[in-house]
Enzyme design. Sequence first.
Site, mmCIF file in Angstrom:
data_model
loop_
_atom_site.group_PDB
_atom_site.id
_atom_site.type_symbol
_atom_site.label_atom_id
_atom_site.label_comp_id
_atom_site.label_asym_id
_atom_site.label_seq_id
_atom_site.Cartn_x
_atom_site.Cartn_y
_atom_site.Cartn_z
ATOM 1 C CB SER A 1 -1.000 0.158 1.277
ATOM 2 O OG SER A 1 -0.075 0.008 2.407
ATOM 3 C CE LYS B 1 -2.870 2.074 4.754
ATOM 4 N NZ LYS B 1 -2.803 1.410 3.628
#
Length: 304
Positions: free
Chosen positions: A87, A165
């Site tokens: 990700s 993230k």
Amino acid sequence: MSSQRPGGPADVVPGDDDGHEFDRPMTRDGDATETPAAPTSHRRGGRQSKKKGSLLRELPVLLLVAFVLALVVKTFFVQAFFIPSGSMEQTLHGCPGCTGDRVLVNKVPYWFGEPRPGDVVVFKGPDTWTPEVSVAEPSNWFTGALLWLGRTVGVAPPSEDDFVKRVIATAGQTVECCDVQGRVLVDGKPLDEPYIFENNPIDQRAFDPVTVPKGRLWVMGDHRSASADSREHVNDKYSGTIGVDDVIGKAALIVWPVNRFGVVHAPDIQDNQAAASPYAGSVPYVVGAAGALPIAAWRRRRRY
């Protein structure tokens, strides 16, 4: 005649003052010989045996001290993490079939403030987030200890609720997508995001404005088409945001593989030009050195 003879020099026996002369072997002429000294090798062997025994006694203490220091450093200063998902490609590698990055997560910067837009953070995901990896739970205390140790040094997969993230917006800011060029907007201004990899088509990545609540953050992955981030959870009870208190630390350095060694950059994506503390990054190393000095001094004192 008296039976007692007058004392004279002949009555003085050599060595009867302290008795030591009788311990020395005599030559034919009556002279005492010198006792040979003990072999040097015996003395050396005794010292070596003493050092070996001393080391064996010190080893458990040193291991305990090392364990305590590792626990303190992991809890308060720096922790290693293994990146298992893609990700954050290509800032952090974790794609299927490739060597996942090992990164050092610095906890010190958030002693003095909160995460800023552009920071790459590791955090505990909300209970509404689906884990990106599946990790088998340890079956006993021994495998649990090995898993804990592996996570400490960054060679084992993280916990299922650990995520990495990039911070996009902070408390009070309104984030949305997209402008006519497909860029994410924060408070109506487009972000400068040079790190984006394989973005979604505009119609698939668009989302309505969300105002970030107090004490929370809006986060997104750099690999926009393969990241289940705040956008995927916009309809949950947290509006897709994560808690500031759930942030473990800031991803600061890629340490493995060696060919990817380097700093994890945190650009000023909102052009706020807010400078971070110049000393925050050096604190873990200063603390580590301070912790090592007493051990070195103790070892030196024991040696002499």
